[in-house]
Design an enzyme around this catalytic site. Structure first.
Site, PDB file in Angstrom:
ATOM      1  CB  THR A   1      -0.874   0.030   1.262  1.00 17.02           C
ATOM      2  OG1 THR A   1       0.012  -0.001   2.389  1.00 17.02           O
ATOM      3  CG2 THR A   1      -1.788  -1.164   1.336  1.00 17.02           C
TER       4      THR A   1
ATOM      5  CD  GLU B   1      -5.341  -2.107   1.745  1.00 17.80           C
ATOM      6  OE1 GLU B   1      -5.639  -1.536   0.673  1.00 17.80           O
ATOM      7  OE2 GLU B   1      -4.774  -1.520   2.681  1.00 17.80           O
TER       8      GLU B   1
ATOM      9  CE  LYS C   1     -13.235  13.520  12.257  1.00 14.75           C
ATOM     10  NZ  LYS C   1     -11.920  13.543  11.591  1.00 14.75           N
TER      11      LYS C   1
ATOM     12  CD1 TRP D   1     -17.657  14.722  10.714  1.00 14.34           C
ATOM     13  CD2 TRP D   1     -17.679  12.883   9.433  1.00 14.34           C
ATOM     14  NE1 TRP D   1     -17.223  13.683  11.482  1.00 14.34           N
ATOM     15  CE2 TRP D   1     -17.222  12.536  10.727  1.00 14.34           C
ATOM     16  CE3 TRP D   1     -17.763  11.892   8.468  1.00 14.34           C
ATOM     17  CZ2 TRP D   1     -16.851  11.238  11.060  1.00 14.34           C
ATOM     18  CZ3 TRP D   1     -17.403  10.595   8.791  1.00 14.34           C
ATOM     19  CH2 TRP D   1     -16.947  10.276  10.080  1.00 14.34           C
TER      20      TRP D   1
END
Ligand code: AMP
Length: 552
Positions: free
Chosen positions: A189, A334, A447, A452
């Site tokens: 990754t 993944e 935030k 959000w």
């Protein structure tokens, strides 16, 4: 419990070598065309390629590369890279593609972590190899992917030439059969925080992923396609295209290192490319080139764009000016990487063009083989209403169950039925038709006052402004609201664009409290190794930045 009655069907293991035996036998004359380091075009057929892959596999065996051993690549998209994929994976060893855009220290770290025994590299990466070779004791052979005439002068110990190595092999060598759960590929990754972690793909998961990737509601690949993966073979196996193309018998075109707009356009036209795939940033160069030179595409009809959010403005430009359909897709290392793709269904035929457009801008619907859900912080399921957003979880045939060498422990989360889910680290909504939309990476959402704000939404709007080339939005600490959005923009050259113009531009397009508090103009926005905006770097650059006013 009674023992099951087994079906009376042939039991052939799902192995990646079968893609090439299939293509060589049933699509023998279909071409693989590659732009080489030397600048010329190399072309040969699936039949020729498969022989060379077996010969190389045999050479690797003679050099003592065992099943399960890792062979790394540092290479552009090209026929020798594809040969390495199949020679290594087809014989039961593991092809470990490394992103050459990483820092050499990180590359050395990854090679050592994977304990690669061999590393094959394109000549453009010779300086990287020279810098890491003394630090990578596990690598017994360094293989320059060229012919003997182009071998570099170098002090690298145990330096081999790809073509000479291949010539050591026996072209009569045959692909072995083994357990389909054996590992075939290793990808790390991007590791924006901490060390990268490895996803270790199996033959079985890779074959199932390639089947699914080819489906009409996924990449819609067929023997009628000429496929040019702009996405690098070191970015999650070019999203499975080197496996899916021989599965369907599509012609393959590899651009090598030449990813600028002009080179890509010439290759698209010269080879009759119909389908491509890549991250949003790579398309900016091509779109700028065709715009400046008033070009049209004669054969290019659709492209998958993913890896980061595709701005709606890019989807529109491709569609309205060039008749190219953009299939927006979401995935991750993944997940091998495909998870969802956005295409319409029969029930959407009656929707207005605008409503259809909104659906196509989302990251899309799952393909068979992947399941998904969104949950809150207590792991409770959230409704699929298109507005509730939560942590995106997935499970499926080509999702990892742990990282290579179990780095980081068990990543999976169990639900009440005992089923395991992989937490993606993305925040998303899912609408009643099952279309998922990414709001943000968990660590990128802003935030503000307990609510959000989606940085992706604000960025998509900014890049739709004609005077904006690139935009990124990050949260800046704020005494009253916790965090407030800062818009960072690269202006089009010569454009007369002010902070006030941009802030005014957001009015009426988003809730008032979403409008960024400030704009910073920059010359460039840092991109990571796979062409995604490096928010971590931007946060460092703007670490000391504070808004001049404290309210909004
Ligand atoms: P990587 O494993 O480096 O390919 O990164 C995977 C991550 O990229 C995902 O978890 C998402 O955060 C992001 N990503 C991939 N595709 C998209 C997309 N279409 N829109 C938004 N984010 C995306």
């Amino acid at each position: 419990m009674q023992s099951p009655l087994h079906g009376q069907m042939m039991d052939m293991p799902l192995l990646i070598s079968s893609f090439m035996t299939h293509a060589a036998r049933h699509f023998p004359g279909i071409e693989i065309v590659s732009r080489r380091h030397e600048g010329d075009l190399h072309r040969y057929t699936y039949r020729d390629a498969e022989v060379r892959m077996r010969q190389m596999a045999s050479a690797l065996e003679r050099r003592g590369i065992e099943m399960g051993e890792r062979v790394a690549t540092l290479a552009w998209n090209g026929y020798r890279h594809m040969e390495a994929y199949y020679a290594v994976g087809g014989k039961g060893s593991i092809v470990h593609t490394i992103n050459p855009r990483l820092h050499p220290d990180q590359i050395a770290w990854i090679v050592n972590h994977a304990e690669d025994s061999m590393l094959c590299f394109d000549l453009s990466f010779l300086p990287i190899v020279e810098s890491i070779a003394p630090r990578c004791p596990s690598v017994k052979h360094w293989v320059a992917m060229c012919d003997p005439d182009h071998m570099p002068r170098s002090a690298i110990p145990n330096l081999l030439c790809f073509e000479s190595l291949l010539a050591e092999g026996d072209p009569r060598w045959q692909w072995p059969e083994f357990d389909e759960r054996s590992a075939v590929g290793l990808c790390y990754t991007s590791g924006t925080t901490g060390h990268p972690k490895g996803a270790l793909y199996a033959h079985r998961s890779t074959v199932l992923h390639a089947y699914a990737a080819s489906l009409p509601d996924a990449m819609r690949l067929s023997a009628r396609d000429v496929v040019l993966p702009v996405v690098p073979m070191f970015h999650v196996n070019a999203w499975g295209i080197p496996y899916a193309a021989p599965l369907v018998g599509a012609k393959l075109v590899f651009p090598g290192a030449h990813l600028d707009g002009k080179s890509l356009y010439e290759l698209f036209e010269g080879e009759g490319v119909t389908f491509s795939a890549g991250v949003p940033t790579v398309w900016q160069g091509l779109l700028a080139y065709v715009k400046d030179h008033l070009c049209k595409f004669s054969t290019f009809r659709r492209t998958v764009i993913g890896g980061s959010a595709c701005p709606p403005a890019m989807i529109e430009t491709f569609r309205d000016f060039y008749s190219v359909e953009v299939i927006h897709a979401w995935g991750m290392t993944e997940l091998s990487p495909l998870g969802t793709l956005a295409q319409l269904q029969s029930r959407h035929a009656r929707l207005s063009v605008m409503q259809q457009q909104r659906l196509l801008e989302k990251q899309g619907h799952v393909v068979y083989g992947i399941d998904m859900k969104i949950v809150d912080d207590q792991n409770r399921d959230l409704p699929w209403d298109g507005t509730s957003f939560g942590n995106l979880m997935v499970r499926g045939h080509w999702v990892i169950n742990s990282y290579y060498r179990n780095e980081g422990g068990n990543p999976l989360v169990r639900d009440a039925q005992g089923r395991s889910w992989f937490p993606t680290g993305d925040v998303a909504t899912i609408d009643p038709d099952g279309y998922m939309q990414i709001t943000d990476r968990t660590k990128d959402v802003i935030k503000s006052g307990g609510e959000w704000i989606s940085s992706i939404d604000l960025e998509n709007l900014a890049v739709a402004h004609p005077a904006v080339v690139q935009a990124a939005v990050i949260g800046i600490p704020h005494p009253k609201w916790d965090e407030r959005p800062l818009l960072i923009v690269v202006k089009r050259r010569g454009a007369d664009l002010t902070r006030e113009d941009l802030l005014r531009y957001y009015q009426g397009k988003v809730a008032k409290w979403w409008i960024p508090d400030d704009v910073q103009f920059v010359d460039s926005i840092p991109l990571g190794a796979t062409g995604k905006i490096l928010k971590t770097r931007l946060r460092e650059v703007f670490a000391d930045y504070r808004f001049a006013h404290s309210g909004h």
